[in-house]
Design an enzyme around this catalytic site. Structure first.
Site, PDB file in Angstrom:
ATOM      1  N   ILE A   1      -1.777 -11.139   8.156  1.00 57.54           N
ATOM      2  CA  ILE A   1      -2.177  -9.731   8.025  1.00 57.54           C
ATOM      3  C   ILE A   1      -3.365 -10.050   7.287  1.00 57.54           C
ATOM      4  CG2 ILE A   1      -1.756  -7.361   7.390  1.00 57.54           C
ATOM      5  CD1 ILE A   1       0.957  -7.506   8.653  1.00 57.54           C
TER       6      ILE A   1
ATOM      7  N   ASP B   1      -2.129 -16.072  -3.662  1.00 57.92           N
ATOM      8  CA  ASP B   1      -1.081 -16.323  -2.761  1.00 57.92           C
ATOM      9  C   ASP B   1      -0.677 -17.888  -3.040  1.00 57.92           C
ATOM     10  OD1 ASP B   1       0.660 -17.247  -0.717  1.00 57.92           O
ATOM     11  OD2 ASP B   1      -0.261 -15.919   0.718  1.00 57.92           O
TER      12      ASP B   1
ATOM     13  N   GLU C   1      11.958   6.061   1.725  1.00 63.82           N
ATOM     14  CA  GLU C   1      11.466   6.910   2.477  1.00 63.82           C
ATOM     15  C   GLU C   1      12.078   7.668   3.365  1.00 63.82           C
ATOM     16  OE1 GLU C   1       9.233   3.893   4.878  1.00 63.82           O
ATOM     17  OE2 GLU C   1       8.032   2.964   3.438  1.00 63.82           O
TER      18      GLU C   1
ATOM     19  N   HIS D   1       4.194   5.560   6.528  1.00 63.88           N
ATOM     20  CA  HIS D   1       4.600   4.279   6.951  1.00 63.88           C
ATOM     21  C   HIS D   1       4.154   4.153   8.692  1.00 63.88           C
ATOM     22  CE1 HIS D   1       7.512   0.840   6.423  1.00 63.88           C
ATOM     23  NE2 HIS D   1       6.631   0.314   7.287  1.00 63.88           N
ATOM     24  N   LEU D   2       2.771   4.178   8.737  1.00 62.71           N
ATOM     25  CA  LEU D   2       1.994   4.040   9.991  1.00 62.71           C
ATOM     26  C   LEU D   2       1.309   2.569  10.404  1.00 62.71           C
ATOM     27  CD1 LEU D   2       0.057   7.356   9.703  1.00 62.71           C
ATOM     28  CD2 LEU D   2       2.199   7.021  10.579  1.00 62.71           C
ATOM     29  N   GLY D   3       1.975   1.670   9.762  1.00 61.00           N
ATOM     30  CA  GLY D   3       1.462   0.327  10.053  1.00 61.00           C
ATOM     31  C   GLY D   3       1.618  -0.110  11.553  1.00 61.00           C
ATOM     32  N   ALA D   4       2.539   0.403  12.023  1.00 60.34           N
ATOM     33  CA  ALA D   4       2.535  -0.105  13.625  1.00 60.34           C
ATOM     34  C   ALA D   4       2.617   0.923  14.405  1.00 60.34           C
ATOM     35  CB  ALA D   4       4.159  -0.813  13.709  1.00 60.34           C
TER      36      ALA D   4
END
Length: 530
Positions: free
Chosen positions: A152, A171, A261, A279-282
């Site tokens: 991602i 990272d 949440e 929480h709209l990532g998907a």
């Protein structure tokens, strides 16, 4: 001959049903109706769910023939994986179905913060026309910091490059050479916090990353910093974020995820310099359809007895029973191996020795990579994407087999080279009639300890009294030692101590122990049950 029964317990796309094909008896039920679910599971061979249907221990116990549970999405909070594994039921999900959607949402938050879109929208709809109030900033020529350069994070970097930005990233598992190929400069977390105009987070939530960005990090930031978290709640310390936003220490934040949440009662929701989404990532039609089709294909493979790449608990398929017990051991060794890494990994050798090599052991290489990346990347790691994750990071992987194992019937070893020139290794085996999982070597030190949930690995100069020192510090902190072993190569040389504890150890205590015993390596390694 009766067709296998496949339950669809929640609404899924027509493409999902089409991907299953005509070979199954497909039954649609309401998985949120507990009585209906338990009754239907008694005859089912497979069940497909999203997030609302709870497949807990009770539901799994009610199933008599169930072979596979498929979650059409990334998360698995509604599935009791341990109970499923104990019952011999495969659990699959769709680990890559939402990566594009998640990347695009992160960029949406970045642009919304830059141009004050939510506030301007609300103002205009309230009948106002206050153009000067909503003067924003450009992304062009700004420095964007990406925390986590996995699949991602890499997609985000790729898309942000088109805006004419300078992209830096933190990272510890990505080599500078690999980052350079993506047009990204690797930096430390402190440098990223100091230089970035915008930050976006794409890492998993682990004991190491929980609270990774807190008051100390915000103190280093520019007052103009805008930070986005569309990854996992808790990576940003929410109390520290509140203080940084309220005091205008930083300019703004965009959150799609929260520690709790929904975030009912969170003081963050009272601030005017934060934008939030639930929480709209998907939550795109494309992601949902990809997820449904992906798990439908996995169900077909599972019920045909073939290898299932996206299985999260067992590899499944035509794997010899002699090899199968090595899969969870190798995954756990991979997690321990990753915990020993302190600079980017450049190569991994997966070594399999002993009688087991008479069979096809290629799945053990996949299991090793799955374990290595489990706590490293933000996306779900599976047997199919683990090699891709290694390739994306420039990590060379090889499988080495040898029918000879001198000390153990079978020996599994992971050996790696790091970018700083150092080497790491960990070996394990299965012992006794119960096939107990044990670590038998770490970085050249011979040990024999069971794999526990919480392992503390320490290296220091061998001398009297050291065990008493760290034993007292653990005791003072009310952390119970479940077992331990000290190993050394020569008297007076470096000693390696592996301590099994019953609970996670705070970073401050590990730092205190490191100083007290003058260690050159102290690390907690948390092993997730597979």
């Amino acid at each position: 001959m009766a067709k296998p029964i496949v339950l669809i317990a929640e609404e899924l796309s027509p493409a999902t049903v089409a991907a299953l094909g005509p070979d199954f008896d497909i039954r649609n039920i309401d998985g949120t109706d507990r009585a209906v679910l338990l009754e239907a599971l008694a005859d089912a061979d497979a069940v497909l769910v999203r997030s609302a249907t709870k497949l807990d221990a009770e539901a799994i116990a009610a199933s008599k023939k169930l072979k596979v549970i498929a979650r059409a999405g990334v998360g698995l909070d509604n599935v009791d994986i341990k109970a499923a594994t104990e019952a011999g039921i495969m659990v699959v999900n769709a680990p890559t179905s939402n990566i594009v959607s998640a990347a695009e949402l992160a960029i949406t938050h970045l642009l919304s913060l830059a141009r004050l879109v939510p506030d301007a929208n609300a103002s205009l709809k309230a009948g106002e026309w206050k153009r000067s109030k909503f003067t924003g900033v450009e992304l062009y020529e700004k420095t964007i910091g990406i925390v986590g350069l996995g699949r991602i994070g890499a997609l985000v970097a790729q898309r942000l490059a088109a805006f004419g930005t300078e992209i830096i990233a933190y990272d510890p598992y990505v080599t500078p050479a690999r980052a350079q190929q993506m047009g990204v400069t690797m930096v430390t977390l402190d440098e990223l916090m100091e230089r970035a105009d915008f930050i976006t987070i794409h890492i998993p939530k682990t004991p190491e990353t929980t609270g990774l960005i807190g008051a100390e990090q915000f103190a280093k930031a520019k007052p103009s910093l805008r930070i986005v978290n569309a990854s996992r709640g808790g990576i940003i310390d929410e109390d520290a974020l509140y203080e940084a936003l309220k005091s205008r220490r930083i300019a703004g934040a965009g959150l799609d995820v929260f520690v709790s949440e929904p975030p009912t009662g969170s003081p963050l929701l009272e601030l005017d310099n934060i934008t939030v989404t639930p929480h709209l990532g998907a939550s795109t039609g494309e992601a949902q359809e990809k997820a449904g089709v992906s798990v439908a294909k996995s169900v077909r493979l599972a019920l045909d007895g073939e290898l299932v790449p996206d299985a999260v608990n067992v590899a499944g398929g035509v794997i010899d029973p002699t090899v199968r017990p090595g899969i969870p051991l190798m995954e756990k060794l991979g997690q321990v191996f990753a915990g020993l890494v302190d600079s980017p990994l450049t190569s991994v050798a997966v070594e399999v020795r002993g009688e087991i090599t008479a069979f096809d052991v290629s799945v053990l290489k996949l299991a090793a990579l799955k374990g290595i990346f489990t706590n490293v990347v933000s996306e779900q790691v599976s047997y199919v994407n683990a090699p891709l994750l290694a390739e994306q990071r420039g990590v060379e992987v090889q499988l080495i087999t040898d029918a000879t194992s001198e000390e153990y019937r079978n020996l599994l070893t992971l050996r790696g080279a790091l970018s700083d020139g150092s080497q790491i290794s960990v070996s394990g085996t299965l012992t006794g009639t119960r096939q107990a999982q044990k670590i038998v070597e770490v970085n050249g030190y011979d040990v024999e300890v069971p794999i526990a949930d919480h392992l503390i690995v320490m290296r220091y100069v061998d001398r009297p009294g050291i065990v008493a020192v760290y034993g007292k510090l653990f005791g003072d902190a009310q952390i119970n030692i479940a077992g331990m072993q000290v190993a050394r190569k020569t008297a007076g040389g470096k000693a390696l101590s592996i301590v099994m504890v019953d609970s996670p150890v705070p970073a401050e205590l590990l730092s205190e122990i490191e100083g007290a015993i003058e260690a050159d390596f102290v690390r907690e390694i948390d092993v997730i049950e597979v």
